[in-house]
Write an enzyme that holds these catalytic residues in place. Structure first.
Site, PDB file in Angstrom:
ATOM      1  N   GLY A  33       0.795  -1.224   0.000  1.00 55.54           N
ATOM      2  CA  GLY A  33       0.000   0.000   0.000  1.00 55.54           C
ATOM      3  C   GLY A  33       0.828   1.275   0.000  1.00 55.54           C
ATOM      4  O   GLY A  33       0.499   2.240  -0.705  1.00 55.54           O
ATOM      5  N   ASP A  52      -7.677   1.109   5.811  1.00 58.67           N
ATOM      6  CA  ASP A  52      -6.844   0.150   6.535  1.00 58.67           C
ATOM      7  C   ASP A  52      -7.288   0.174   7.996  1.00 58.67           C
ATOM      8  O   ASP A  52      -7.625   1.231   8.534  1.00 58.67           O
ATOM      9  CB  ASP A  52      -5.358   0.506   6.427  1.00 58.67           C
ATOM     10  CG  ASP A  52      -4.453  -0.682   6.763  1.00 58.67           C
ATOM     11  OD1 ASP A  52      -3.701  -1.127   5.890  1.00 58.67           O
ATOM     12  OD2 ASP A  52      -4.509  -1.151   7.929  1.00 58.67           O
ATOM     13  N   ASN A  60       7.005  -2.600  11.127  1.00 58.23           N
ATOM     14  CA  ASN A  60       6.579  -2.128   9.804  1.00 58.23           C
ATOM     15  C   ASN A  60       7.636  -1.254   9.133  1.00 58.23           C
ATOM     16  O   ASN A  60       7.664  -1.139   7.901  1.00 58.23           O
ATOM     17  CB  ASN A  60       5.294  -1.307   9.905  1.00 58.23           C
ATOM     18  CG  ASN A  60       4.104  -2.095  10.408  1.00 58.23           C
ATOM     19  OD1 ASN A  60       3.221  -1.545  11.057  1.00 58.23           O
ATOM     20  ND2 ASN A  60       4.051  -3.396  10.132  1.00 58.23           N
ATOM     21  N   LEU A 125      -6.598 -13.445   2.979  1.00 56.51           N
ATOM     22  CA  LEU A 125      -7.532 -13.988   2.003  1.00 56.51           C
ATOM     23  C   LEU A 125      -8.969 -13.539   2.241  1.00 56.51           C
ATOM     24  O   LEU A 125      -9.703 -13.259   1.291  1.00 56.51           O
ATOM     25  CB  LEU A 125      -7.470 -15.526   2.026  1.00 56.51           C
ATOM     26  CG  LEU A 125      -6.243 -16.176   1.402  1.00 56.51           C
ATOM     27  CD1 LEU A 125      -6.299 -17.687   1.595  1.00 56.51           C
ATOM     28  CD2 LEU A 125      -6.165 -15.865  -0.091  1.00 56.51           C
ATOM     29  N   CYS A 179      -5.558 -33.820  18.176  1.00 54.50           N
ATOM     30  CA  CYS A 179      -4.940 -34.657  19.211  1.00 54.50           C
ATOM     31  C   CYS A 179      -3.433 -34.419  19.315  1.00 54.50           C
ATOM     32  O   CYS A 179      -2.860 -34.511  20.396  1.00 54.50           O
ATOM     33  CB  CYS A 179      -5.231 -36.126  18.938  1.00 54.50           C
ATOM     34  SG  CYS A 179      -6.984 -36.522  19.114  1.00 54.50           S
ATOM     35  N   CYS A 450     -16.249 -21.814 -10.387  1.00 51.62           N
ATOM     36  CA  CYS A 450     -15.909 -20.876  -9.317  1.00 51.62           C
ATOM     37  C   CYS A 450     -17.130 -20.636  -8.437  1.00 51.62           C
ATOM     38  O   CYS A 450     -18.205 -20.303  -8.946  1.00 51.62           O
ATOM     39  CB  CYS A 450     -15.427 -19.557  -9.907  1.00 51.62           C
ATOM     40  SG  CYS A 450     -15.136 -18.273  -8.669  1.00 51.62           S
TER      41      CYS A 450
END
Length: 609
Positions: A33, A52, A60, A125, A179, A450
């Protein structure tokens, strides 16, 4: 020489003029960005909105060049907008928004509709998929970009002409058996996952009483048939519920002592009683807190010692040092929960949450004879961080900005026919591999399988008055008229799974839309053809003060795509068909439930509960 001379020569007068008059959105103000905003501002866009939800952290600064040390803890979006003022030569209007792009209240569909083009600079995602869907609803072009180390790519997306973000399956994060995480860890990542997803979550985060994830009883039983192990996990979970209550009715030292004794001694001793677990594994060694009490008290009262321990994130802490870190972290988290915060979620940039997970994971590693990691290493693993390279971000941002200007070669104000620009655009890939430093590929059409772009999407626009006055019957008739559905073939599903109408369930027909629970701005309405002839439509309910266009989007529905056996089981790389539970909306009757894949024709048989 005018400042825009070279831009006009490169872009041409017409394209430059469109760029200057355009309002665009950039989502994400991190590594990509920062670089991308610089390029967009220097390209001369008329108005740029930046969204944002993060604040700036020390980690950063090595790659997000628009931030400085004095900006730490400030909003990324607000800071980045101010940072480009010094080279905003074309007086681009910059509008920052601090918030979650997936917040429909802060960013309703009407807000999205103001943009001609959207640039993604995201690193997760879920948000990418959300932006992708919003672009499909509005038929707004999207520039998707991402980097992984030395690799990166851009993908121009022209809704329903080219592949969308979901058309190709994405690599899913690696998971581990419950487990293994809960009973028999053997790797540092097992202990880190346990500390983050189980211990921290159950003590401090918002929890569901029905459990899930590492507490999912059905999942546990599917992985082991050892009754002792199942019983132990259940008891362990229930005791954590009691430990959580101590946060609010005990002091810091009492809570810490009970925490360490229960988690690192009692639970481990109980595991040792399950002999079947240790036939081929090295046994864990319970932690005895009394062995460290005197040194622990001494260090906690010595600020110099504390600063020395906390000062080096690359050091591998000893057992005592991890106990010190755990105490200070749990003390701070306890204080926050007793204050204004109702729950706490893990954040790699939140020092308290990161310190708690780091110390807990390391103590568990010590107990199970596993390699101990530094805080720096654990932050990478727990935060799912892939090392970012500033130059990769810069290159990808440059390609993203440059490729985005292709869209403005033509005037799309009157039409959303992207066929020409789709044929002229390419995805671009970069890597460090010889002969593959920069490669490109022509865009291809949407994947028929899709789960996102294979469904027609659009807006259902209604005013508040119309929502109060118009009935569900009016909407059903409108859908039949608009899209040529056969009479009595329409099925309507509101939200994720609530059936509000079909031929066998017409109780709601005379109800006003506003009287249907959940029929609100930002909710989704799925329209299905029960005859199986026409494809489904997903409508985004947009309640606006006024609308000049029709209530429903102008969509010509094609025939319903058949789901072959090969595609439904995922053997061809197609997404698996999701199975949802459809709950019929009967407020005063017995609940009726239909369980089936929502993309298939709804079955008539129902089970009355």
């Amino acid at each position: 020489m005018a400042k825009d001379t070279y831009l006009k020569k490169i872009l041409g007068n017409d394209r430059y003029s469109r760029v200057r008059q355009t309002k665009i959105l950039m989502v994400g103000a991190g590594g990509i960005g920062c670089e991308l905003l610089k390029d967009l501002v220097l390209t001369g866009y008329g108005e740029i909105h930046i969204v944002d939800l993060d604040t700036i952290t020390l980690s950063n600064l090595n790659r997000q060049f628009l931030f400085r040390h004095h900006d730490i803890d400030k909003s990324k979006s607000l800071t980045v907008a101010k940072a480009v003022d010094s080279f905003n030569y074309f007086d681009t209007k910059l509008v920052p928004h601090h918030g979650n792009i997936m917040d429909a209240k802060q960013f309703p569909i009407t807000w999205w509709s103001q943009f001609s083009y959207i640039f993604n600079a995201l690193d997760n995602l879920e948000a990418r998929r959300y932006v992708n869907r919003m672009c499909l609803y509005l038929k707004t072009p999207l520039m998707e970009s991402g980097t992984t180390g030395f690799d990166g790519q851009i993908q121009p997306i022209y809704p329903y002409y080219s592949e969308c973000f979901d058309c190709q399956s994405k690599v899913t994060p690696k998971t581990f058996p419950v487990c293994t995480i809960r009973s028999t860890p053997s790797q540092p990542v097992h202990c880190i996952t346990w500390a983050k997803e189980f211990l921290f979550h159950q003590l401090f985060d918002e929890v569901d009483s029905s459990a899930g994830g590492l507490n999912d009883a059905a999942k546990i039983k599917s992985e082991t048939d050892d009754k002792d192990e199942i019983e132990n996990m259940t008891k362990e979970f229930n005791e954590l519920v009691d430990l959580r209550k101590l946060i609010f009715n005990s002091d810091a030292r009492t809570f810490f002592t009970e925490l360490v004794n229960k988690i690192f001694k009692v639970d481990v001793e109980r595991l040792l009683l399950i002999e079947t677990l240790w036939k081929s594994r090295q046994k864990p060694v319970p932690l005895i807190i009394t062995q460290y009490e005197q040194d622990l008290i001494r260090i906690l009262d010595d600020q110099t010692e504390l600063q020395k321990i906390f000062g080096d994130e690359t050091k591998v802490w000893s057992t005592l040092e991890n106990l010190v870190i755990l105490f200070k972290a749990s003390e701070s988290l306890q204080r926050r929960l007793q204050g204004e915060e109702s729950f706490l979620s893990f954040d790699k940039d939140d020092e308290d949450t990161l310190n708690f997970v780091t110390a807990s994971a390391n103590l568990r590693s010590i107990i199970f004879n596993i390699e101990v990691k530094s805080k720096f290493d654990i932050k990478q693993i727990a935060g799912n961080i892939i090392p970012a390279i500033a130059t990769t971000n810069a290159i990808i941002s440059g390609f993203s900005s440059l490729s985005g200007t292709n869209y403005f070669k033509y005037d799309f104000e009157e039409t959303q026919d992207f066929s020409r620009i789709y044929q002229e655009s390419s995805s671009i890939f970069i890597s460090i591999k010889p002969n593959k430093y920069i490669t490109s590929a022509s865009l291809v059409g949407p994947n028929e399988r899709c789960p996102t772009s294979s469904i027609a999407r659009g807006l259902l626009k209604l005013t508040p008055v119309e929502v109060k006055e118009l009935s569900l019957k009016w909407l059903v008739d409108k859908l039949i008229e608009q899209y040529d559905y056969a009479d009595e073939a329409v099925a309507l599903i509101l939200g994720k799974s609530r059936l509000i109408y079909d031929v066998d369930f017409d109780d709601n027909l005379e109800k006003r839309l506003g009287d249907l629970s959940g029929f609100t701005d930002g909710e989704l309405l799925m329209v299905q053809d029960d005859d199986g002839e026409l494809e489904s439509i997903e409508l985004y309910i947009s309640i606006v003060e006024d609308h000049e266009s029709d209530y429903l989007p102008q969509i010509k529905l094609g025939p319903k795509k058949a789901i072959t056996e090969e595609s439904s089981n995922g053997s061809s790389g197609a997404p698996d068909v999701a199975t949802d539970t459809i709950v019929i909306d009967e407020e005063d009757e017995d609940l009726v439930e239909v369980t089936e894949p929502v993309v298939k024709k709804r079955k008539i048989e129902v089970e009355v509960l």
